[in-house]
Design a protein around this motif. Sequence first.
Motif, PDB file in Angstrom:
ATOM      1  N   LEU A 180       0.861  -1.187   0.000  1.00 46.48           N
ATOM      2  CA  LEU A 180       0.000   0.000   0.000  1.00 46.48           C
ATOM      3  C   LEU A 180       0.896   1.236   0.000  1.00 46.48           C
ATOM      4  CD1 LEU A 180      -2.596  -1.256   2.652  1.00 46.48           C
ATOM      5  CD2 LEU A 180      -2.768  -1.371   0.149  1.00 46.48           C
ATOM      6  N   SER A 181       1.210   1.723  -1.183  1.00 43.32           N
ATOM      7  CA  SER A 181       2.204   2.786  -1.330  1.00 43.32           C
ATOM      8  C   SER A 181       1.778   4.086  -0.668  1.00 43.32           C
ATOM      9  CB  SER A 181       2.495   3.029  -2.815  1.00 43.32           C
ATOM     10  OG  SER A 181       1.302   3.343  -3.515  1.00 43.32           O
ATOM     11  N   ARG A 182       0.467   4.287  -0.439  1.00 41.01           N
ATOM     12  CA  ARG A 182       0.010   5.516   0.200  1.00 41.01           C
ATOM     13  C   ARG A 182       0.557   5.663   1.625  1.00 41.01           C
ATOM     14  NH1 ARG A 182      -6.394   4.642   0.779  1.00 41.01           N
ATOM     15  NH2 ARG A 182      -6.102   3.671  -1.264  1.00 41.01           N
ATOM     16  N   PHE A 183       1.038   4.534   2.180  1.00 39.93           N
ATOM     17  CA  PHE A 183       1.503   4.554   3.569  1.00 39.93           C
ATOM     18  C   PHE A 183       3.030   4.590   3.691  1.00 39.93           C
ATOM     19  CE2 PHE A 183      -2.629   2.167   4.173  1.00 39.93           C
ATOM     20  CZ  PHE A 183      -3.316   3.265   4.680  1.00 39.93           C
ATOM     21  N   LYS A 184       3.723   4.887   2.589  1.00 39.92           N
ATOM     22  CA  LYS A 184       5.185   4.927   2.637  1.00 39.92           C
ATOM     23  C   LYS A 184       5.692   5.964   3.654  1.00 39.92           C
ATOM     24  CE  LYS A 184       6.317   3.359  -2.051  1.00 39.92           C
ATOM     25  NZ  LYS A 184       6.906   3.768  -3.363  1.00 39.92           N
ATOM     26  N   GLU A 185       5.080   7.129   3.641  1.00 35.89           N
ATOM     27  CA  GLU A 185       5.522   8.184   4.560  1.00 35.89           C
ATOM     28  C   GLU A 185       5.242   7.787   6.007  1.00 35.89           C
ATOM     29  OE1 GLU A 185       4.717  12.939   5.476  1.00 35.89           O
ATOM     30  OE2 GLU A 185       4.014  12.038   3.592  1.00 35.89           O
ATOM     31  N   THR A 186       4.084   7.189   6.226  1.00 32.54           N
ATOM     32  CA  THR A 186       3.737   6.745   7.579  1.00 32.54           C
ATOM     33  C   THR A 186       4.711   5.690   8.072  1.00 32.54           C
ATOM     34  OG1 THR A 186       1.388   7.167   7.136  1.00 32.54           O
ATOM     35  CG2 THR A 186       1.913   5.726   9.003  1.00 32.54           C
ATOM     36  N   LEU A 187       5.059   4.773   7.192  1.00 32.07           N
ATOM     37  CA  LEU A 187       6.020   3.719   7.553  1.00 32.07           C
ATOM     38  C   LEU A 187       7.395   4.315   7.846  1.00 32.07           C
ATOM     39  CD1 LEU A 187       4.975   1.008   4.925  1.00 32.07           C
ATOM     40  CD2 LEU A 187       4.668   0.865   7.402  1.00 32.07           C
ATOM     41  N   SER A 188       7.744   5.350   7.103  1.00 32.56           N
ATOM     42  CA  SER A 188       9.030   6.013   7.348  1.00 32.56           C
ATOM     43  C   SER A 188       9.058   6.629   8.746  1.00 32.56           C
ATOM     44  CB  SER A 188       9.271   7.098   6.292  1.00 32.56           C
ATOM     45  OG  SER A 188       9.334   6.524   4.995  1.00 32.56           O
ATOM     46  N   GLU A 189       7.904   7.174   9.167  1.00 32.98           N
ATOM     47  CA  GLU A 189       7.817   7.750  10.509  1.00 32.98           C
ATOM     48  C   GLU A 189       7.890   6.653  11.577  1.00 32.98           C
ATOM     49  OE1 GLU A 189       4.184   9.893  10.534  1.00 32.98           O
ATOM     50  OE2 GLU A 189       4.852  11.442   9.111  1.00 32.98           O
ATOM     51  N   LEU A 190       7.212   5.522  11.304  1.00 30.36           N
ATOM     52  CA  LEU A 190       7.210   4.418  12.273  1.00 30.36           C
ATOM     53  C   LEU A 190       8.576   3.756  12.382  1.00 30.36           C
ATOM     54  CD1 LEU A 190       3.742   2.753  11.593  1.00 30.36           C
ATOM     55  CD2 LEU A 190       4.459   4.003  13.634  1.00 30.36           C
ATOM     56  N   LEU A 191       9.441   4.049  11.442  1.00 24.71           N
ATOM     57  CA  LEU A 191      10.804   3.534  11.516  1.00 24.71           C
ATOM     58  C   LEU A 191      11.516   4.076  12.753  1.00 24.71           C
ATOM     59  CD1 LEU A 191      12.557   1.670   9.719  1.00 24.71           C
ATOM     60  CD2 LEU A 191      13.471   3.716   8.642  1.00 24.71           C
ATOM     61  N   GLY A 192      11.001   5.186  13.288  1.00 29.24           N
ATOM     62  CA  GLY A 192      11.564   5.761  14.499  1.00 29.24           C
ATOM     63  C   GLY A 192      10.702   5.499  15.723  1.00 29.24           C
ATOM     64  N   ASP A 193       9.842   4.478  15.662  1.00 31.63           N
ATOM     65  CA  ASP A 193       8.959   4.155  16.789  1.00 31.63           C
ATOM     66  C   ASP A 193       9.772   3.762  18.027  1.00 31.63           C
ATOM     67  OD1 ASP A 193       5.794   3.414  17.067  1.00 31.63           O
ATOM     68  OD2 ASP A 193       7.019   2.126  18.363  1.00 31.63           O
ATOM     69  N   SER A 194       9.169   3.937  19.196  1.00 31.72           N
ATOM     70  CA  SER A 194       9.861   3.623  20.451  1.00 31.72           C
ATOM     71  C   SER A 194      10.003   2.114  20.693  1.00 31.72           C
ATOM     72  CB  SER A 194       9.104   4.255  21.633  1.00 31.72           C
ATOM     73  OG  SER A 194       7.773   3.753  21.698  1.00 31.72           O
ATOM     74  N   VAL A 195       9.203   1.308  19.978  1.00 32.69           N
ATOM     75  CA  VAL A 195       9.231  -0.146  20.163  1.00 32.69           C
ATOM     76  C   VAL A 195      10.008  -0.789  19.015  1.00 32.69           C
ATOM     77  CG1 VAL A 195       7.830  -2.252  20.352  1.00 32.69           C
ATOM     78  CG2 VAL A 195       7.039  -0.114  21.406  1.00 32.69           C
ATOM     79  N   TRP A 196      10.961  -1.653  19.366  1.00 33.02           N
ATOM     80  CA  TRP A 196      11.823  -2.278  18.352  1.00 33.02           C
ATOM     81  C   TRP A 196      11.022  -3.038  17.304  1.00 33.02           C
ATOM     82  CZ3 TRP A 196      12.859  -7.097  16.420  1.00 33.02           C
ATOM     83  CH2 TRP A 196      14.040  -7.244  15.666  1.00 33.02           C
ATOM     84  N   TRP A 197      10.011  -3.807  17.745  1.00 35.16           N
ATOM     85  CA  TRP A 197       9.238  -4.619  16.803  1.00 35.16           C
ATOM     86  C   TRP A 197       8.505  -3.757  15.776  1.00 35.16           C
ATOM     87  CZ3 TRP A 197       9.953  -9.328  15.464  1.00 35.16           C
ATOM     88  CH2 TRP A 197      10.448 -10.264  16.364  1.00 35.16           C
ATOM     89  N   VAL A 198       8.049  -2.593  16.186  1.00 30.15           N
ATOM     90  CA  VAL A 198       7.376  -1.699  15.245  1.00 30.15           C
ATOM     91  C   VAL A 198       8.386  -1.157  14.238  1.00 30.15           C
ATOM     92  CG1 VAL A 198       6.004   0.397  14.985  1.00 30.15           C
ATOM     93  CG2 VAL A 198       5.640  -1.089  16.976  1.00 30.15           C
ATOM     94  N   ARG A 199       9.557  -0.751  14.719  1.00 28.76           N
ATOM     95  CA  ARG A 199      10.609  -0.266  13.807  1.00 28.76           C
ATOM     96  C   ARG A 199      10.990  -1.352  12.799  1.00 28.76           C
ATOM     97  NH1 ARG A 199      12.930   1.453  18.723  1.00 28.76           N
ATOM     98  NH2 ARG A 199      14.713   0.037  18.522  1.00 28.76           N
ATOM     99  N   TYR A 200      11.143  -2.582  13.313  1.00 29.96           N
ATOM    100  CA  TYR A 200      11.522  -3.707  12.447  1.00 29.96           C
ATOM    101  C   TYR A 200      10.446  -3.953  11.383  1.00 29.96           C
ATOM    102  CZ  TYR A 200      12.862  -8.436  11.044  1.00 29.96           C
ATOM    103  OH  TYR A 200      13.226  -9.551  10.310  1.00 29.96           O
ATOM    104  N   SER A 201       9.177  -3.961  11.803  1.00 29.37           N
ATOM    105  CA  SER A 201       8.077  -4.231  10.869  1.00 29.37           C
ATOM    106  C   SER A 201       7.941  -3.121   9.838  1.00 29.37           C
ATOM    107  CB  SER A 201       6.764  -4.405  11.636  1.00 29.37           C
ATOM    108  OG  SER A 201       6.834  -5.501  12.519  1.00 29.37           O
TER     109      SER A 201
END
Length: 350
Positions: free
Chosen positions: A286-307
Amino acid sequence: MTIYSFWLLNVFLFLSQLVLLLMLALRKHRLSEKERTINEQYEDLTESFSSYMMDPADDRFLQEIRSTPHQTVVLQRLLNGYVSVAKGSTTSPLVAQLSEDFLTERYAKQLTRRNWAIRMNTLYFIEDFHMQSLAPMLKEKLRKTTLLDQETQQLLRTLASLNEPETLSVLAQYPDAPVRLYLDIFKRLEEHTRSQELSAALRNETNNKTLKHAAISYIGMAGLIAFLPRIESEMQNKDSEMRIQALKAIFHLQFITDPSLLLPFFQSLSWQERMFASRIAGRLQLSRFKETLSELLGDSVWWVRYSAAEALVQFADGDILIAHLAATHPDRFARDMASQWKSSLLGSEN
């Protein structure tokens, strides 16, 4: 005690041990002979059994098995070997017919034995051979049980394999019943019955959270896309555990009718929901969420960053995205995660 009495006692003990050893040796010899005879009969019947299973008109096997001294043991081995290797053999009418004709009486007796192992093995064989004639006896046995022990669990699985939906209502009487056992029962029911029971479980009229949890999990694992609208509605459930199970199911189904349904989960207070939303976005690209995923790359939880990183690399330009984020993301942990995936991608190319 006199010396004479002492020696007499020793002789008596020696002879007793000798007799015991002889009896054990004789018993072992008889068992060995019996096993040898059974193996010979098994080998002798293998060819005619195979022919009969391929062409029931060739009834040589039926004539031979009726005159076999160790009839039930030999047939059980033949059928067990067949269901182990033949695709769809557990629903074979021939397997069911042979077991019904020759093994019903034996298994009915074994189900009442005191030996736990014998009863358990009998339940396994009844399930494998799909022996409908023993269903009434099994249901009666189930009604009398009060503990959800290993035998009761296998009893439920066996009845489910015979398409007895009441196993779910019986299981619901045990509050500590594991999700795994509900899944085992759903898996064994016939398609039509299973569909009805899954629908009932999703309605949750009995307020059985574990049953509903299992139903959502099974739908996802089995890829039952027809239930997708029902699963998507569970994404709005007030119970966070049900929402997580719905997200898991969507991930396995690999389809969502409206991607905007994922939007709230990217900002959820539950890290599991953020993680599964990221995984779904990547799996469905779902390419519309690329920016959101980029932000979640800095999430406080390791598993979220990994996913989030795993999701990004699944896009067509994922390698470029992850390299860019490894160099420019404002969050140090995000840059580290992106760098790890960048290295992983470079390693896979080599």
